[in-house]
Motif scaffolding. Sequence first.
Motif, PDB file in Angstrom:
ATOM      1  N   LEU A 135      -6.795  -6.962  -0.695  1.00  0.00           N
ATOM      2  CA  LEU A 135      -7.887  -6.998  -2.250  1.00  0.00           C
ATOM      3  C   LEU A 135      -7.842  -8.236  -2.830  1.00  0.00           C
ATOM      4  O   LEU A 135      -6.777  -8.934  -3.128  1.00  0.00           O
ATOM      5  N   ALA A 136      -9.040  -8.871  -3.408  1.00  0.00           N
ATOM      6  CA  ALA A 136      -9.162  -9.941  -4.205  1.00  0.00           C
ATOM      7  C   ALA A 136      -8.605  -9.730  -5.489  1.00  0.00           C
ATOM      8  O   ALA A 136      -8.494  -8.784  -5.862  1.00  0.00           O
ATOM      9  N   THR A 137      -8.256 -11.017  -6.038  1.00  0.00           N
ATOM     10  CA  THR A 137      -7.598 -10.921  -7.400  1.00  0.00           C
ATOM     11  C   THR A 137      -8.865 -11.297  -8.339  1.00  0.00           C
ATOM     12  O   THR A 137      -9.839 -12.315  -8.173  1.00  0.00           O
ATOM     13  N   THR A 138      -9.116 -10.611  -9.593  1.00  0.00           N
ATOM     14  CA  THR A 138      -9.915 -10.989 -10.602  1.00  0.00           C
ATOM     15  C   THR A 138      -9.209 -11.039 -11.820  1.00  0.00           C
ATOM     16  O   THR A 138      -8.421 -10.086 -12.143  1.00  0.00           O
ATOM     17  N   TRP A 139      -9.536 -11.938 -12.670  1.00  0.00           N
ATOM     18  CA  TRP A 139      -8.867 -12.091 -14.098  1.00  0.00           C
ATOM     19  C   TRP A 139      -9.920 -12.104 -14.885  1.00  0.00           C
ATOM     20  O   TRP A 139     -11.056 -12.758 -15.138  1.00  0.00           O
ATOM     21  N   LEU A 140      -9.719 -11.327 -16.165  1.00  0.00           N
ATOM     22  CA  LEU A 140     -10.353 -11.087 -17.250  1.00  0.00           C
ATOM     23  C   LEU A 140      -9.651 -11.280 -18.409  1.00  0.00           C
ATOM     24  O   LEU A 140      -9.021 -10.485 -19.007  1.00  0.00           O
ATOM     25  N   LYS A 200     -11.140  -4.400  -9.373  1.00  0.00           N
ATOM     26  CA  LYS A 200     -12.129  -3.304  -9.269  1.00  0.00           C
ATOM     27  C   LYS A 200     -11.998  -2.630  -7.807  1.00  0.00           C
ATOM     28  O   LYS A 200     -12.310  -3.399  -7.028  1.00  0.00           O
ATOM     29  N   THR A 201     -11.296  -1.290  -7.848  1.00  0.00           N
ATOM     30  CA  THR A 201     -11.411  -0.730  -6.349  1.00  0.00           C
ATOM     31  C   THR A 201     -12.002   0.446  -6.485  1.00  0.00           C
ATOM     32  O   THR A 201     -12.102   1.078  -7.833  1.00  0.00           O
ATOM     33  N   TRP A 202     -11.864   1.547  -5.410  1.00  0.00           N
ATOM     34  CA  TRP A 202     -12.239   2.702  -5.648  1.00  0.00           C
ATOM     35  C   TRP A 202     -11.139   3.600  -6.616  1.00  0.00           C
ATOM     36  O   TRP A 202     -11.922   4.532  -7.461  1.00  0.00           O
ATOM     37  N   ILE A 203     -10.261   2.990  -6.724  1.00  0.00           N
ATOM     38  CA  ILE A 203      -9.079   3.717  -7.660  1.00  0.00           C
ATOM     39  C   ILE A 203      -9.802   3.672  -8.941  1.00  0.00           C
ATOM     40  O   ILE A 203      -9.475   5.036  -9.748  1.00  0.00           O
ATOM     41  N   ASN A 204     -10.087   2.821  -9.594  1.00  0.00           N
ATOM     42  CA  ASN A 204     -10.644   2.782 -11.091  1.00  0.00           C
ATOM     43  C   ASN A 204     -12.055   2.789 -11.048  1.00  0.00           C
ATOM     44  O   ASN A 204     -12.628   2.470 -11.928  1.00  0.00           O
ATOM     45  N   LEU A 228     -14.935   5.431 -11.468  1.00  0.00           N
ATOM     46  CA  LEU A 228     -14.930   7.072 -11.547  1.00  0.00           C
ATOM     47  C   LEU A 228     -15.975   7.532 -10.620  1.00  0.00           C
ATOM     48  O   LEU A 228     -15.811   8.852 -10.188  1.00  0.00           O
ATOM     49  N   LYS A 229     -17.051   6.802 -10.283  1.00  0.00           N
ATOM     50  CA  LYS A 229     -18.165   7.317  -9.610  1.00  0.00           C
ATOM     51  C   LYS A 229     -17.646   7.682  -8.302  1.00  0.00           C
ATOM     52  O   LYS A 229     -17.796   8.668  -7.450  1.00  0.00           O
ATOM     53  N   GLN A 230     -16.746   6.525  -7.416  1.00  0.00           N
ATOM     54  CA  GLN A 230     -16.155   6.706  -6.232  1.00  0.00           C
ATOM     55  C   GLN A 230     -15.101   8.082  -5.937  1.00  0.00           C
ATOM     56  O   GLN A 230     -15.151   8.474  -5.087  1.00  0.00           O
ATOM     57  N   VAL A 231     -14.349   8.044  -7.256  1.00  0.00           N
ATOM     58  CA  VAL A 231     -13.515   9.055  -7.348  1.00  0.00           C
ATOM     59  C   VAL A 231     -13.819  10.461  -7.266  1.00  0.00           C
ATOM     60  O   VAL A 231     -13.673  11.141  -6.764  1.00  0.00           O
ATOM     61  N   LEU A 232     -14.956  10.697  -8.101  1.00  0.00           N
ATOM     62  CA  LEU A 232     -15.907  11.771  -8.204  1.00  0.00           C
ATOM     63  C   LEU A 232     -16.599  12.207  -7.081  1.00  0.00           C
ATOM     64  O   LEU A 232     -16.779  13.288  -6.651  1.00  0.00           O
ATOM     65  N   ASN A 233     -17.194  11.249  -6.477  1.00  0.00           N
ATOM     66  CA  ASN A 233     -18.164  11.452  -5.378  1.00  0.00           C
ATOM     67  C   ASN A 233     -17.635  11.260  -3.992  1.00  0.00           C
ATOM     68  O   ASN A 233     -18.551  11.416  -2.910  1.00  0.00           O
ATOM     69  N   GLY A 234     -16.562  10.789  -3.846  1.00  0.00           N
ATOM     70  CA  GLY A 234     -15.956  10.222  -2.795  1.00  0.00           C
ATOM     71  C   GLY A 234     -15.315  11.561  -1.832  1.00  0.00           C
ATOM     72  O   GLY A 234     -15.302  12.692  -2.506  1.00  0.00           O
ATOM     73  N   THR A 235     -15.017  11.246  -0.732  1.00  0.00           N
ATOM     74  CA  THR A 235     -14.448  12.352   0.192  1.00  0.00           C
ATOM     75  C   THR A 235     -12.923  11.656   0.588  1.00  0.00           C
ATOM     76  O   THR A 235     -12.605  10.612   0.910  1.00  0.00           O
ATOM     77  N   GLY A 236     -12.135  12.625   0.788  1.00  0.00           N
ATOM     78  CA  GLY A 236     -10.793  12.131   1.385  1.00  0.00           C
ATOM     79  C   GLY A 236     -10.009  11.457   0.359  1.00  0.00           C
ATOM     80  O   GLY A 236     -10.155  11.528  -0.743  1.00  0.00           O
ATOM     81  N   THR A 237      -9.266  10.639   0.786  1.00  0.00           N
ATOM     82  CA  THR A 237      -8.296   9.994   0.011  1.00  0.00           C
ATOM     83  C   THR A 237      -8.302   8.393   0.396  1.00  0.00           C
ATOM     84  O   THR A 237      -7.278   7.748  -0.056  1.00  0.00           O
ATOM     85  N   GLN A 266       1.620  -6.485 -14.751  1.00  0.00           N
ATOM     86  CA  GLN A 266       0.276  -6.881 -14.608  1.00  0.00           C
ATOM     87  C   GLN A 266      -0.047  -6.828 -13.070  1.00  0.00           C
ATOM     88  O   GLN A 266      -1.061  -7.622 -12.562  1.00  0.00           O
ATOM     89  N   VAL A 267       0.630  -5.869 -12.336  1.00  0.00           N
ATOM     90  CA  VAL A 267      -0.138  -5.861 -10.822  1.00  0.00           C
ATOM     91  C   VAL A 267      -1.623  -5.611 -10.708  1.00  0.00           C
ATOM     92  O   VAL A 267      -2.317  -5.081 -11.509  1.00  0.00           O
ATOM     93  N   ASP A 268      -2.036  -6.426  -9.698  1.00  0.00           N
ATOM     94  CA  ASP A 268      -3.476  -6.342  -9.525  1.00  0.00           C
ATOM     95  C   ASP A 268      -4.230  -5.262  -9.249  1.00  0.00           C
ATOM     96  O   ASP A 268      -5.331  -4.817  -9.450  1.00  0.00           O
ATOM     97  N   VAL A 269      -3.437  -4.282  -8.394  1.00  0.00           N
ATOM     98  CA  VAL A 269      -4.079  -2.916  -7.932  1.00  0.00           C
ATOM     99  C   VAL A 269      -3.221  -1.974  -8.316  1.00  0.00           C
ATOM    100  O   VAL A 269      -2.039  -1.833  -7.922  1.00  0.00           O
ATOM    101  N   MET A 270      -3.371  -1.087  -9.456  1.00  0.00           N
ATOM    102  CA  MET A 270      -2.566   0.071  -9.560  1.00  0.00           C
ATOM    103  C   MET A 270      -2.801   1.173  -8.981  1.00  0.00           C
ATOM    104  O   MET A 270      -3.858   1.823  -8.909  1.00  0.00           O
ATOM    105  N   VAL A 271      -1.593   1.738  -8.497  1.00  0.00           N
ATOM    106  CA  VAL A 271      -1.657   3.061  -7.904  1.00  0.00           C
ATOM    107  C   VAL A 271      -0.683   4.138  -8.580  1.00  0.00           C
ATOM    108  O   VAL A 271       0.171   3.780  -9.255  1.00  0.00           O
TER     109      VAL A 271
END
Length: 473
Positions: A7-12, A30-34, A36-45, A396-401
Motif C-alpha cells: 500500500l502506498a504512503t499518503t501524508w496529510l 486510504k484503504t478498504w479498512i477506513n 465505510l462504503k467498502q466496509v458496509l457494501n463489501g463481501t468477505g474480509t 502513526q503506522v500507515d495502515v491500521m488494523v
Amino acid sequence: MRSLKTLATTWLPLAGQNGTRDVSWYAPNKTWINDLKQVLNGTGTYGFNFNGSVLPSGVAYGAYNWCNMPHVRREEYPEAREGYTLQYVEVIHRHHKRTPYASNTFPKEPYRWDCDDQGLFYFGQPLNPSGNASANAYWSVFTSDTNPFIASGFNGTCQFPQITREGLDDSWQHGQDLFGVYHDLLGFLPDELGNKVTYRVTNNVITSQVAGMLINGMYQPESPVPLRIQPAGVDSLEPQYSCPAASSLYSSYGVGSSASNWTAHLTAANSLFRSLDSISRIASGSVDWHKSFDHYYDNLSARQCHAKPLPCSISDPTKCITQQQADTVYRLGQYEYSFIYRDSPQSLQAAVGSYGVFLAELAQNIRDHASGKSPIIYRHNVAHDGSVSRLLSILQVDVMVWVGMGSEVVLEIYERAGYTGKKYIRILWGGQILHSSIPTLGKVDMLDLDVFLGYIDGLVGSKASKVVDFCKL
C-alpha cells in the motif's frame, strides 16, 4: 500492515510542531479498512483470515491472520544491510488466542467450551532453596449441581478468558521463531538465560500464560524465570495508570461517543444488530453491545479461530448467525480500530496520554543500553490489543488494523561500522519493516536513533512529564 503489503504512503500534515521535532498527527493511507462504503457494501474480509492459526493453502505467510498474526521468523526475516551490527532488541506483542471474555459471551450459549487439555497453574513458591516447596497445583474449573447461581455464557471447563491449548502452542512457536532469528540466524541472543534477557507481563494472567510457553520455546530453562510486572493500577504496559483526560478524549470521538463520524457506521448497521440480537438474546437496549462491534467481534472470532460453529438460536436451532454476517462484523471491527487509533486526528494525543509512559520507559531502556548502564540486550513484553494498538497509533503506522492474536512490534537498535557512537533504529511490524505516515519516520529502516528518540521525547517529555501534565487536565 505491509503485506497488508504494497500500500502506498499518503501524508496529510496538520499543525503541531515542537521545535524541529514534528509531533503532528498524519492521516493513515486510504484503504478498504477506513472506507465505510467498502466496509458496509463489501463481501468477505478482503483476504483477512479468521479461521485458525494456520493460513489457508496458497496464502503466503505475512497475510493478516486474526487468529495468529505474522511475526518475526527466519524464513521471511529482512536481514539488515551490510555494515550494521545489532545491539539491542525490544519486543512487544499481544497475547495469543484465547476464549472470549465472559463479558463478550451471550447470556446463554448454545454449546459447551471445555479446556480439559490444559492446566492453569497458580501457586506461590519460596525462592530460598532451603524453604518448603509448593505442590505443582493448577486450577480445574467445574460447575456445581448444588450452586444455584450458574454463570451466564458458556458451560464447560474454561475460564473466560484463558489462553486455549492452541493459543499455548502458538505462543511456544512464537518463541521458537524469535530464537531462530535472534540466536540461530544472527547469533545475537545468548545460549542460556541470564542477566541479558528479561520478560515482562501485565496484571492480566493471560499474558503470563503466554510468556511461560514463549520462554520455553526460546530457552527451555530448567530453573524458574522471573516475569517483570508493575503494580496493579499503575501498570504502563497494559496500560492501567489513570489518565482521565485520555479516557475523555477517546470517549469524545470513539466508543460511546455521539459524534456523527462515529455513530454513522452503527446507524448503518442497525439491521445487522437486530439480526445478531435475535439469535444471541442480547437486549436491544444493551448499551455495551451496541456502542461498538467489540463484543460481537470477540465472540464470533474466538469461535472461528477454534473451529467452533457460528452460534444458533437456543429457541430456534435453524436460525443461525451466517458467515456473511460474521464477515460484516469483522469488517466493521477493522473500521472501528482504524478510526479509534489512526483516522481521528485526536487519536495521537489520546494514545500519548494513555500509553506515553510505556514509550518513555522504552526510550529510557534504549538509552540505558546505549550508555552502558544496563546489560540487558533483549526485552520482551507480552501485552494486549489495546497496548499494541496505542503503540502503533503513536508510531502513526500507515495502515491500521485491529491487531490480532500474537501481533508483534520489534524495535532493533544498530551500530554502523565506521560511525562510532552513532545508533540507528529499525522497527518491524508483523515481521516486516514498519511504514509510518509521519515524514520524519517514514520507512523505519536504519533511521537515526536520535530522530526517533526526539520524536518520542517531543510527545511524552522527559520521564513522561508531558503525559503527567496532560493526564491532569
